[in-house]
Design a protein around this motif. Structure first.
Motif, PDB file in Angstrom:
ATOM      1  N   UNK A 288       0.826  -1.208   0.000  1.00 14.53           N
ATOM      2  CA  UNK A 288       0.000   0.000   0.000  1.00 14.53           C
ATOM      3  C   UNK A 288       0.860   1.259   0.000  1.00 14.53           C
ATOM      4  N   UNK A 289       1.969   1.236   0.771  1.00 14.34           N
ATOM      5  CA  UNK A 289       2.853   2.399   0.817  1.00 14.34           C
ATOM      6  C   UNK A 289       3.534   2.622  -0.537  1.00 14.34           C
ATOM      7  N   UNK A 290       3.967   1.525  -1.174  1.00 17.80           N
ATOM      8  CA  UNK A 290       4.600   1.637  -2.489  1.00 17.80           C
ATOM      9  C   UNK A 290       3.620   2.199  -3.517  1.00 17.80           C
ATOM     10  N   UNK A 291       2.377   1.696  -3.477  1.00 21.11           N
ATOM     11  CA  UNK A 291       1.374   2.175  -4.429  1.00 21.11           C
ATOM     12  C   UNK A 291       1.068   3.651  -4.206  1.00 21.11           C
ATOM     13  N   UNK A 292       0.983   4.071  -2.936  1.00 22.89           N
ATOM     14  CA  UNK A 292       0.701   5.464  -2.629  1.00 22.89           C
ATOM     15  C   UNK A 292       1.858   6.364  -3.072  1.00 22.89           C
ATOM     16  N   UNK A 293       3.099   5.930  -2.812  1.00 21.91           N
ATOM     17  CA  UNK A 293       4.256   6.725  -3.239  1.00 21.91           C
ATOM     18  C   UNK A 293       4.296   6.862  -4.756  1.00 21.91           C
ATOM     19  N   UNK A 294       3.988   5.784  -5.458  1.00 24.03           N
ATOM     20  CA  UNK A 294       3.994   5.823  -6.915  1.00 24.03           C
ATOM     21  C   UNK A 294       2.914   6.761  -7.434  1.00 24.03           C
ATOM     22  N   UNK A 295       1.724   6.713  -6.819  1.00 20.95           N
ATOM     23  CA  UNK A 295       0.639   7.596  -7.242  1.00 20.95           C
ATOM     24  C   UNK A 295       0.990   9.064  -7.001  1.00 20.95           C
ATOM     25  N   UNK A 296       1.617   9.339  -5.856  1.00 17.90           N
ATOM     26  CA  UNK A 296       2.011  10.720  -5.561  1.00 17.90           C
ATOM     27  C   UNK A 296       3.060  11.214  -6.545  1.00 17.90           C
ATOM     28  N   UNK A 297       4.015  10.363  -6.910  1.00 22.55           N
ATOM     29  CA  UNK A 297       5.040  10.765  -7.876  1.00 22.55           C
ATOM     30  C   UNK A 297       4.418  11.027  -9.249  1.00 22.55           C
ATOM     31  N   UNK A 298       3.483  10.156  -9.649  1.00 22.21           N
ATOM     32  CA  UNK A 298       2.818  10.349 -10.932  1.00 22.21           C
ATOM     33  C   UNK A 298       1.994  11.634 -10.930  1.00 22.21           C
ATOM     34  N   UNK A 299       1.304  11.893  -9.835  1.00 19.10           N
ATOM     35  CA  UNK A 299       0.493  13.101  -9.734  1.00 19.10           C
ATOM     36  C   UNK A 299       1.364  14.352  -9.795  1.00 19.10           C
ATOM     37  N   UNK A 300       2.491  14.327  -9.078  1.00 20.87           N
ATOM     38  CA  UNK A 300       3.394  15.484  -9.093  1.00 20.87           C
ATOM     39  C   UNK A 300       3.938  15.730 -10.496  1.00 20.87           C
ATOM     40  N   UNK A 301       4.281  14.641 -11.208  1.00 22.51           N
ATOM     41  CA  UNK A 301       4.791  14.793 -12.574  1.00 22.51           C
ATOM     42  C   UNK A 301       3.730  15.373 -13.498  1.00 22.51           C
ATOM     43  N   UNK A 302       2.488  14.903 -13.354  1.00 25.39           N
ATOM     44  CA  UNK A 302       1.391  15.409 -14.199  1.00 25.39           C
ATOM     45  C   UNK A 302       1.123  16.888 -13.923  1.00 25.39           C
TER      46      UNK A 302
END
Length: 212
Positions: A110-124
């Motif tokens: 869950x932590x890995x998925x959340x970190x990945x989503x936050x990184x993708x959101x920041x990039x977008x």
């Protein structure tokens, strides 16, 4: 023990012979008495008297061994209970370790998925901001080249405003997409955690049933 067992068989056989002889004896007319063979009867009684001490002694030995047998049975039962308790403790410990391991895996995922989503959101968001800034700069540059004519300036200003509005709308849409993406990822994480917790509850129920 074989001699004593034979003594019991002989004693029982003699009693059976005595009973058979009485049952087959002729009845005395006009009475409830019967006639039996005197010598045979005395012989059977003599055999019974001769073997009875051995039979009674064997019975007493069996009764005397009762406490020893019960003590041995209690000892075996206690050993069996201790072994079962030890095995149950090992099963419980193993189940707890597996449950903790599954929980740690779920939390890590869950932590890995959340970190990945936050990184993708920041990039977008960065990409959207850069696109908006480039669009505004391009509109401003085009308007600057048209300052010599009022109509062209007005048109350029309008186009610049439209570009700003389009950029703002695009940023809003990107923000909405980013938030939706994050919500989808969190929903997936929530389902994964729920499945893991369901597995853990089922494991605990099975352990409770096996301990009863």
């Amino acid at each position: 023990m074989q001699v004593q067992s034979d003594d019991i068989k002989i004693f029982a056989s003699k009693l059976a012979d005595l009973e058979e002889m009485v049952m087959q004896a002729k009845r005395v007319p006009l009475s409830n008495m019967c006639m039996v063979d005197r010598e045979r009867t005395l012989g059977i009684i003599s055999d019974l008297i001769h073997n009875s001490p051995k039979v009674f002694q064997h019975c007493q030995e069996i009764v005397g061994q009762e406490s020893v047998i019960l003590a041995e049975a209690n000892k075996k039962a206690q050993a069996t209970m201790e072994s079962a308790s030890k095995q149950a403790g090992g099963i419980v410990s193993d189940a707890r370790q597996k449950a903790n391991h599954r929980m740690q895996e779920a939390q890590s995922q869950s932590q890995d998925a959340l970190n990945k989503a936050q990184m993708q959101a920041a990039a977008m968001i960065r990409e959207a901001q850069e696109n908006a800034q480039n669009m505004v700069k391009d509109a401003e540059a085009r308007a600057a080249h048209m300052v010599s004519q009022q109509e062209i300036v007005a048109r350029a200003t309008m186009e610049a405003e439209e570009c700003r509005q389009q950029a703002s709308d695009q940023v809003d849409r990107l923000y909405a997409d980013v938030y939706q993406h994050i919500d989808d990822v969190l929903a997936q994480v929530d389902r994964s955690l729920s499945d893991k917790l369901t597995d853990i509850r089922m494991t605990r129920q099975q352990l409770d049933q096996s301990m009863r």
